[in-house]
Design an enzyme around this catalytic site. Sequence first.
Site, mmCIF file in Angstrom:
data_model
loop_
_atom_site.group_PDB
_atom_site.id
_atom_site.type_symbol
_atom_site.label_atom_id
_atom_site.label_comp_id
_atom_site.label_asym_id
_atom_site.label_seq_id
_atom_site.Cartn_x
_atom_site.Cartn_y
_atom_site.Cartn_z
ATOM 1 N N ASN A 270 1.889 -3.086 2.486
ATOM 2 C CA ASN A 270 2.131 -4.159 1.517
ATOM 3 C C ASN A 270 1.858 -3.649 0.107
ATOM 4 O O ASN A 270 0.874 -2.937 -0.129
ATOM 5 C CB ASN A 270 1.239 -5.369 1.829
ATOM 6 C CG ASN A 270 1.470 -6.493 0.828
ATOM 7 O OD1 ASN A 270 0.853 -6.525 -0.224
ATOM 8 N ND2 ASN A 270 2.375 -7.388 1.147
ATOM 9 N N SER A 271 2.700 -4.048 -0.819
ATOM 10 C CA SER A 271 2.664 -3.487 -2.181
ATOM 11 C C SER A 271 1.365 -3.775 -2.920
ATOM 12 O O SER A 271 1.062 -3.112 -3.913
ATOM 13 C CB SER A 271 3.841 -4.029 -2.984
ATOM 14 O OG SER A 271 5.047 -3.714 -2.354
ATOM 15 N N ASP B 185 13.560 -10.062 3.740
ATOM 16 C CA ASP B 185 12.742 -8.937 3.299
ATOM 17 C C ASP B 185 12.786 -7.900 4.432
ATOM 18 O O ASP B 185 12.064 -8.017 5.422
ATOM 19 C CB ASP B 185 11.312 -9.447 3.066
ATOM 20 C CG ASP B 185 10.365 -8.345 2.657
ATOM 21 O OD1 ASP B 185 10.811 -7.189 2.519
ATOM 22 O OD2 ASP B 185 9.174 -8.648 2.472
ATOM 23 N N ARG C 265 15.217 -2.504 -3.524
ATOM 24 C CA ARG C 265 13.912 -2.795 -4.158
ATOM 25 C C ARG C 265 13.272 -1.495 -4.634
ATOM 26 O O ARG C 265 13.057 -0.574 -3.826
ATOM 27 C CB ARG C 265 13.021 -3.530 -3.154
ATOM 28 C CG ARG C 265 11.583 -3.677 -3.584
ATOM 29 C CD ARG C 265 10.933 -4.772 -2.791
ATOM 30 N NE ARG C 265 9.499 -4.649 -2.669
ATOM 31 C CZ ARG C 265 8.731 -5.519 -2.036
ATOM 32 N NH1 ARG C 265 9.268 -6.579 -1.457
ATOM 33 N NH2 ARG C 265 7.432 -5.344 -1.944
ATOM 34 N N LYS D 130 5.752 1.084 6.029
ATOM 35 C CA LYS D 130 5.350 0.756 4.659
ATOM 36 C C LYS D 130 3.998 0.057 4.668
ATOM 37 O O LYS D 130 3.505 -0.367 5.728
ATOM 38 C CB LYS D 130 6.404 -0.106 3.944
ATOM 39 C CG LYS D 130 6.780 -1.454 4.561
ATOM 40 C CD LYS D 130 5.756 -2.520 4.666
ATOM 41 C CE LYS D 130 5.431 -3.408 3.520
ATOM 42 N NZ LYS D 130 6.444 -4.140 2.830
ATOM 43 N N ASP E 109 11.919 -4.798 4.363
ATOM 44 C CA ASP E 109 11.004 -3.671 4.146
ATOM 45 C C ASP E 109 11.815 -2.382 3.905
ATOM 46 O O ASP E 109 12.721 -2.382 3.102
ATOM 47 C CB ASP E 109 10.037 -3.523 5.331
ATOM 48 C CG ASP E 109 9.008 -4.662 5.370
ATOM 49 O OD1 ASP E 109 8.805 -5.306 4.328
ATOM 50 O OD2 ASP E 109 8.444 -4.897 6.436
ATOM 51 N N SER F 166 10.050 -13.817 3.849
ATOM 52 C CA SER F 166 9.030 -12.863 3.387
ATOM 53 C C SER F 166 8.408 -12.070 4.528
ATOM 54 O O SER F 166 7.926 -12.649 5.514
ATOM 55 C CB SER F 166 7.939 -13.657 2.656
ATOM 56 O OG SER F 166 6.709 -12.994 2.713
ATOM 57 N N GLY F 167 8.388 -10.757 4.370
ATOM 58 C CA GLY F 167 7.747 -9.911 5.373
ATOM 59 C C GLY F 167 6.265 -10.199 5.489
ATOM 60 O O GLY F 167 5.720 -10.297 6.595
ATOM 61 N N LEU F 168 5.623 -10.360 4.335
ATOM 62 C CA LEU F 168 4.189 -10.661 4.339
ATOM 63 C C LEU F 168 3.923 -11.982 5.064
ATOM 64 O O LEU F 168 3.032 -12.073 5.918
ATOM 65 C CB LEU F 168 3.670 -10.740 2.887
ATOM 66 C CG LEU F 168 2.237 -11.236 2.720
ATOM 67 C CD1 LEU F 168 1.239 -10.292 3.385
ATOM 68 C CD2 LEU F 168 1.887 -11.395 1.240
ATOM 69 N N GLU G 47 13.479 -1.706 0.612
ATOM 70 C CA GLU G 47 12.645 -1.078 -0.418
ATOM 71 C C GLU G 47 12.562 0.435 -0.222
ATOM 72 O O GLU G 47 12.646 0.939 0.908
ATOM 73 C CB GLU G 47 11.251 -1.723 -0.446
ATOM 74 C CG GLU G 47 10.420 -1.527 0.793
ATOM 75 C CD GLU G 47 9.191 -2.450 0.828
ATOM 76 O OE1 GLU G 47 9.353 -3.684 0.683
ATOM 77 O OE2 GLU G 47 8.081 -1.934 1.018
ATOM 78 N N ASP H 88 0.961 -6.783 7.042
ATOM 79 C CA ASP H 88 2.273 -6.468 6.454
ATOM 80 C C ASP H 88 2.414 -4.964 6.286
ATOM 81 O O ASP H 88 2.619 -4.453 5.192
ATOM 82 C CB ASP H 88 2.406 -7.207 5.104
ATOM 83 C CG ASP H 88 3.778 -7.039 4.473
ATOM 84 O OD1 ASP H 88 4.748 -6.777 5.220
ATOM 85 O OD2 ASP H 88 3.884 -7.160 3.247
ATOM 86 N N HIS I 220 9.780 -4.255 -8.675
ATOM 87 C CA HIS I 220 8.486 -4.841 -8.307
ATOM 88 C C HIS I 220 7.354 -4.245 -9.152
ATOM 89 O O HIS I 220 7.387 -3.066 -9.513
ATOM 90 C CB HIS I 220 8.208 -4.586 -6.822
ATOM 91 C CG HIS I 220 7.301 -5.619 -6.206
ATOM 92 N ND1 HIS I 220 7.091 -6.863 -6.745
ATOM 93 C CD2 HIS I 220 6.556 -5.601 -5.065
ATOM 94 C CE1 HIS I 220 6.261 -7.544 -5.988
ATOM 95 N NE2 HIS I 220 5.910 -6.813 -4.961
HETATM 96 C C1 SPV Z 1 6.903 -10.134 0.772
HETATM 97 O O1 SPV Z 1 6.937 -11.346 0.582
HETATM 98 O O2 SPV Z 1 6.649 -9.632 1.864
HETATM 99 C C2 SPV Z 1 7.161 -9.227 -0.334
HETATM 100 C C3 SPV Z 1 6.955 -9.685 -1.694
HETATM 101 O O3 SPV Z 1 7.537 -8.114 -0.097
HETATM 102 S S1 SPV Z 1 5.394 -9.326 -2.190
HETATM 103 O O4 SPV Z 1 4.458 -9.757 -1.160
HETATM 104 O O5 SPV Z 1 5.224 -10.057 -3.463
HETATM 105 O O6 SPV Z 1 5.344 -7.873 -2.383
HETATM 106 MG MG MG Z 2 7.492 -7.629 1.869
#
Ligand code: SPV
Ligand code: MG
Length: 302
Positions: free
Chosen positions: A120-121, A83, A156, A118, A85, A44-46, A112, A56, A187
């Site tokens: 974080n979503s 991930d 993504r 980017k 990104d 996971s990027g986050l 993505e 992130d 997502h």
């Molecule tokens: C991450 O884990 O970095 C993601 C998934 O991209 S989320 O945080 O759910 O967007």
């Molecule tokens: Mg991510």
Amino acid sequence: MTDPTARKLRELLESEQLEFVMSAHDGSSARIVERAGFPAIWASGLSIATTLGARDNNEISWTQLVDAVEVIADSTSIPIIVDGDTGFGDFNNARRLVRKLCHAGAAGVCIEDKLFPKENSFVGDAHQLADVDEFCAKLRACQDSRTDDDFVVIARVEAFICGKGLDDALHRADAYRCAGADAIFIHSRLPVADEIVAFAERWEGDLPLVIAPTTYASAGTDTFRRAGISTVIWANQILRASIAAMQVAAAAIRRDEGTQAIEGGLVSLSELFDLMGYDELKEAQERYASAVLRERLGAGVS
Ligand code: SPV
Ligand code: MG
């Protein structure tokens, strides 16, 4: 070169049943995920950014991501979906990332369709979508740069995150399918699964659908099964569980000037040593170090 974990990841994505993938961000979390029985890891990027003390928002470099993936790969034998990104820039940055991730032992990457850097979503409303054609070209560059034919490239779709509707999300997903994506990660950040379910109902492509129900987990996995989702990624829950546990422990030890209140909740040292394979080191010491010493002593060499 073929990587058996990449093949396994393909099989997992294409399997008939709903599969579950768990995030990891370092060596110990990767071992925990594998031991818990998950068939694959989401790097996971986050989570990786958080453990490096960064946001992130592409604050960490792509080489830091590759380093983290290498640590995870060294600690486990299950497939790793990275991930990636946006691929850290244009098609050229993305394809270089893919080559490095193949070397680092990843089984696949998720790219993505937002602009670098980017965000974080789940943060703010300033997300910018990539141009569809440019993103398709980026996907093709990623596919062409794999050093292993089984290495998986997941596209993504961030249309819902960017406030776009279902038609836009479907149009993008279909374009990415045509560009050679192996799976679609759709997502959503709604507290309910409505966008995901509506997308899955209208999706006619033959590619597996991947989701991360970070905000809509309460929908329940039967909802995802009925919708025909391929794979659920629990994208950051174990990181957040560990932060909560560390906060409680740090506050209690600070308050009590001691550890009595939290001892019962700690993993024992023997469990920690077991997780990290200390027994294997003991056996190796016996095989490689003690045996040599014995031979030397036996031969009268000191
Ligand atoms: C991450 O884990 O970095 C993601 C998934 O991209 S989320 O945080 O759910 O967007
Ligand atoms: Mg991510």
